[in-house]
Design a protein around this motif. Structure first.
Motif, PDB file in Angstrom:
ATOM      1  N   VAL A   1       0.917  -1.211  -0.029  1.00  0.00           N
ATOM      2  CA  VAL A   1       0.073  -0.071  -0.125  1.00  0.00           C
ATOM      3  C   VAL A   1       0.997   1.229   0.080  1.00  0.00           C
ATOM      4  O   VAL A   1       0.589   2.210  -0.922  1.00  0.00           O
TER       5      VAL A   1
ATOM      6  N   ARG B   1       3.242   1.145  -3.602  1.00  0.00           N
ATOM      7  CA  ARG B   1       2.403   1.148  -4.979  1.00  0.00           C
ATOM      8  C   ARG B   1       1.328   2.320  -4.962  1.00  0.00           C
ATOM      9  O   ARG B   1       0.817   2.452  -5.923  1.00  0.00           O
ATOM     10  N   ILE B   2       0.917   2.461  -3.604  1.00  0.00           N
ATOM     11  CA  ILE B   2      -0.355   3.392  -3.897  1.00  0.00           C
ATOM     12  C   ILE B   2       0.068   4.899  -3.001  1.00  0.00           C
ATOM     13  O   ILE B   2      -0.163   5.913  -3.648  1.00  0.00           O
TER      14      ILE B   2
ATOM     15  N   PRO C   1       3.258   6.666  -4.807  1.00  0.00           N
ATOM     16  CA  PRO C   1       2.968   7.308  -6.294  1.00  0.00           C
ATOM     17  C   PRO C   1       1.788   8.416  -6.144  1.00  0.00           C
ATOM     18  O   PRO C   1       2.139   9.410  -6.902  1.00  0.00           O
ATOM     19  N   SER C   2       0.889   8.049  -5.100  1.00  0.00           N
ATOM     20  CA  SER C   2      -0.036   9.195  -5.105  1.00  0.00           C
ATOM     21  C   SER C   2       0.368  10.565  -4.656  1.00  0.00           C
ATOM     22  O   SER C   2       0.055  11.730  -4.899  1.00  0.00           O
TER      23      SER C   2
ATOM     24  N   TRP D   1       1.344  17.313 -10.754  1.00  0.00           N
ATOM     25  CA  TRP D   1       0.973  15.949  -9.898  1.00  0.00           C
ATOM     26  C   TRP D   1      -0.039  16.159  -8.899  1.00  0.00           C
ATOM     27  O   TRP D   1       0.019  15.242  -7.766  1.00  0.00           O
TER      28      TRP D   1
ATOM     29  N   VAL E   1      -2.823  15.374  -6.485  1.00  0.00           N
ATOM     30  CA  VAL E   1      -3.899  14.351  -6.741  1.00  0.00           C
ATOM     31  C   VAL E   1      -4.981  14.885  -6.040  1.00  0.00           C
ATOM     32  O   VAL E   1      -5.249  15.393  -5.087  1.00  0.00           O
TER      33      VAL E   1
ATOM     34  N   PHE F   1      -7.577   4.523  -7.254  1.00  0.00           N
ATOM     35  CA  PHE F   1      -6.504   4.960  -7.016  1.00  0.00           C
ATOM     36  C   PHE F   1      -6.042   5.924  -7.887  1.00  0.00           C
ATOM     37  O   PHE F   1      -6.089   5.510  -9.184  1.00  0.00           O
ATOM     38  N   PRO F   2      -5.413   7.085  -7.620  1.00  0.00           N
ATOM     39  CA  PRO F   2      -5.337   8.040  -8.511  1.00  0.00           C
ATOM     40  C   PRO F   2      -4.117   8.263  -9.519  1.00  0.00           C
ATOM     41  O   PRO F   2      -4.338   8.831 -10.546  1.00  0.00           O
ATOM     42  N   THR F   3      -3.284   7.492  -9.056  1.00  0.00           N
ATOM     43  CA  THR F   3      -2.175   7.190 -10.070  1.00  0.00           C
ATOM     44  C   THR F   3      -2.140   5.953 -11.162  1.00  0.00           C
ATOM     45  O   THR F   3      -1.651   5.782 -11.713  1.00  0.00           O
ATOM     46  N   MET F   4      -3.373   5.485 -10.803  1.00  0.00           N
ATOM     47  CA  MET F   4      -3.460   3.879 -11.755  1.00  0.00           C
ATOM     48  C   MET F   4      -4.647   4.339 -12.828  1.00  0.00           C
ATOM     49  O   MET F   4      -5.548   5.040 -12.769  1.00  0.00           O
TER      50      MET F   4
ATOM     51  N   LEU G   1      -1.418  -5.471  -5.925  1.00  0.00           N
ATOM     52  CA  LEU G   1      -1.178  -5.299  -4.427  1.00  0.00           C
ATOM     53  C   LEU G   1      -0.916  -6.478  -3.504  1.00  0.00           C
ATOM     54  O   LEU G   1      -0.211  -6.632  -2.756  1.00  0.00           O
TER      55      LEU G   1
ATOM     56  N   ARG H   1      -6.649   7.905 -16.396  1.00  0.00           N
ATOM     57  CA  ARG H   1      -6.915   7.592 -15.015  1.00  0.00           C
ATOM     58  C   ARG H   1      -8.346   7.466 -14.487  1.00  0.00           C
ATOM     59  O   ARG H   1      -9.225   7.985 -14.925  1.00  0.00           O
TER      60      ARG H   1
END
Lengths: 291, 261
Positions: free
Chosen positions: A195, A198-199, A202-203, A289, A291, B105-108, B120, B154
């Motif tokens: 988490v 990968r989440i 990056p966010s 970038w 979010v 998920f904002p970057t995916m 994940l 996105r």
């Protein structure tokens, strides 16, 4: 009840105007130093700001003197400083980003815990530490035991300076992300590590990356800690354990050498351009970038 | 209180046995809830704010593990396994969750969002398998035709209702035993809400759904069974039609008729 009468008289209007003018004036004054710096650096630095600056190492004082007496341009550049800065700052980025990310993640996720409080407080202290003190500490830690000045020692000093900034920007960025991302990731059966990497990272990339760039642009011009760690060198050096030059170190050398003093301005110009670029990129990344 | 039972001839997929949830020692947000949930049904959990409906729902997939001050006790048996004794990561793969706010998920990309559960969990899939899972999951939430051309965009590119359906697809992609939904439509407009409700009615053919809702008419429209909670206790768990026409408990009746809540 009688309320006092409030009037907008000439006196009050005048006061209002004066305050406004003063605010504008003082704002302008804060901009003057920057304008003068830019003016000075550009007008004096453009002469030697040529290909040679990037492709040749610093000339010896003797060569420079001969060239000066013959009315020729200074026979050399600051290649050794550019490569040195790239090497030292590059290593510092690797160390400080690696460490800073983990500390920032820890702080963002463990608010209110005793140990996190201590770490957070120490990070603040580190941020206020004078750079020469950091240099001396690094000298005692790295230079002395390894019995030699080196690019590694320089990068450790810069790492210590960058660390608090990267920790803070990582922590603040992660704190601002909605808890929903974390919960959604975990609800899919993910491990906490996945988490985070990968989440969440990056966010929050924009904020974290901006923090890194600003930290880099801050330490890029540091001279004092490098003088007693990386020392300087008149040749291009890519060896981690050897003394290495850097652009701010060269500027200090040029200041002490009347034959090379002309190079101060073009070196400063280069440093300024790089730092402005970094700040500009940081702004764009922060905006793009979001979010 | 007595355990409340609904049977329709099958064995329950989820059993709650004296489940309690506590945010601070001595006080219970959920107090000894005991009941059974059957496969391929939609169960609505209703009740006034603070009655413990979300706390109960989040106990089922061990979300409370994230917050050490929340304690869950009792037994939660999902497909014969005690959830509270299992590895939480395994539980959460069996019980998908959809949240109040759509949270792709904002970057995916849309494609990667659907597959997020696999990524994940470090499960590697072949391109074919990925494509199949994405298509099937998006088909089942009725989003395939709307997004098949924009798969690389996105997730946040979509509208709120589409995002929520994407989040449902993301949960379904792992083929869970049960789908837990925490007020999934309360952040959506009526048209999107309607789409999601229709979707849930289709999905119950394949999945078991528990939905927390503060919206009584939503419970009446889509659920087979309804649970009414009040002050942390399960007051009544009944066939929805039965509950809305002839509630067994006085407090249920008062809540449904708007005396409180």
């Amino acid at each position: 009840m009688n309320y006092p009468k409030i009037t907008y008289t000439g006196w009050r209007k005048g006061k209002d105007k004066t305050a406004f003018v003063l605010v504008c004036l003082f704002s302008l004054i804060t901009m003057f130093p920057l304008f003068f710096i830019l003016w000075d650096v550009v007008s004096k630095g453009y002469k030697n700001f040529n290909l040679r600056l990037f492709t040749e190492v610093t000339p010896s004082s003797m060569d420079a003197m001969l060239a000066r007496m013959n009315g020729e341009p200074i026979p050399g550049g600051i290649l050794n400083g550019i490569t040195g800065t790239v090497l030292i700052v590059g290593m510092a980025i690797i160390f400080s980003v690696f460490l800073g990310l983990f500390i920032g993640i820890y702080l963002a996720d463990n608010r209110g815990k005793r140990f996190a409080g201590v770490v957070s407080y120490l990070t603040d202290l580190l941020q206020g530490m004078p750079s020469i003190v950091i240099g001396i500490i690094t000298y005692a830690w790295i230079v002395k035991p390894l019995s030699g000045y080196s690019a590694l020692a320089g990068s450790v000093a810069l790492t210590i300076m960058m660390l608090p900034m990267i920790v803070r920007s990582t922590e603040e960025t992660l704190k601002m992300l909605p808890v929903a991302y974390k919960e959604a990731g975990l609800a899919l059966g993910s491990s906490y590590t996945n988490v985070v990497f990968r989440i969440l990272i990056p966010s929050g990339f924009g904020g974290i990356f901006t923090g890194i760039l600003l930290a880099v642009s801050r330490v890029m011009g540091e001279t004092a800690p490098l003088m007693i760690t990386a020392l300087g060198a008149s040749v291009v050096n890519w060896k981690v354990m050897e003394p290495t030059s850097a652009i701010p170190l060269l500027i200090w050398d040029f200041y002490n050498d009347p034959n090379l003093v002309e190079l101060i301005w073009s070196s400063s110009l280069l440093l300024l351009i790089v730092i402005f670029l970094l700040n500009w990129i940081a702004k764009i990344v922060a905006r793009k970038w979001k979010v | 209180m007595e355990s409340v039972k609904i049977t329709n001839g099958k064995s329950p997929i989820l059993q709650l046995k004296a489940v309690s949830g506590s945010y601070s020692p001595g006080s219970y947000a959920v107090n000894r809830v005991t009941t059974d949930i059957y496969a391929n049904t939609i169960t609505a959990i209703m009740g006034p704010s603070g009655c413990g409906k979300s706390t109960l729902l989040r106990a089922i997939n061990r979300m409370h593990d994230l917050y050490p001050h929340i304690k869950t006790t009792g037994e939660i048996i999902l497909k014969g396994k005690n959830v509270l004794a299992m590895d939480p990561m395994e539980v959460r793969r069996m019980a998908g969750m959809v949240f109040q706010q759509p949270n792709p998920f904002p970057t995916m990309s849309i494609y990667d969002n659907v597959l997020a559960g696999y990524k994940l969990n470090d499960i590697r899939l072949k391109k074919r398998e990925k494509d199949d899972i994405v298509e099937q999951s998006l088909q089942s939430v009725g989003l395939w035709d709307e997004v098949k051309e924009v798969m690389t965009k996105r997730g946040s590119f979509l509208s709120g209702g589409q995002q929520q359906r994407l989040c449902i697809a993301r949960a379904l992609a792992l083929n869970p035993e049960i789908l837990l939904m925490d007020e999934p439509t309360s952040a959506l407009d009526p048209i999107s809400t309607n789409k999601i409700e229709e979707l849930l009615l289709q999905l119950k053919e394949e999945f078991t759904i528990i939905i927390v809702t503060h919206n009584m008419s939503q419970a009446a429209r889509i659920s087979d069974n309804s649970m009414f909670m009040y002050l942390g206790e399960l007051v009544e768990h009944e066939n929805t039609t039965q509950m809305f026409t002839k509630p067994q408990n006085k407090r249920t009746e008062e809540y449904l008729t708007g005396v409180f809540g």
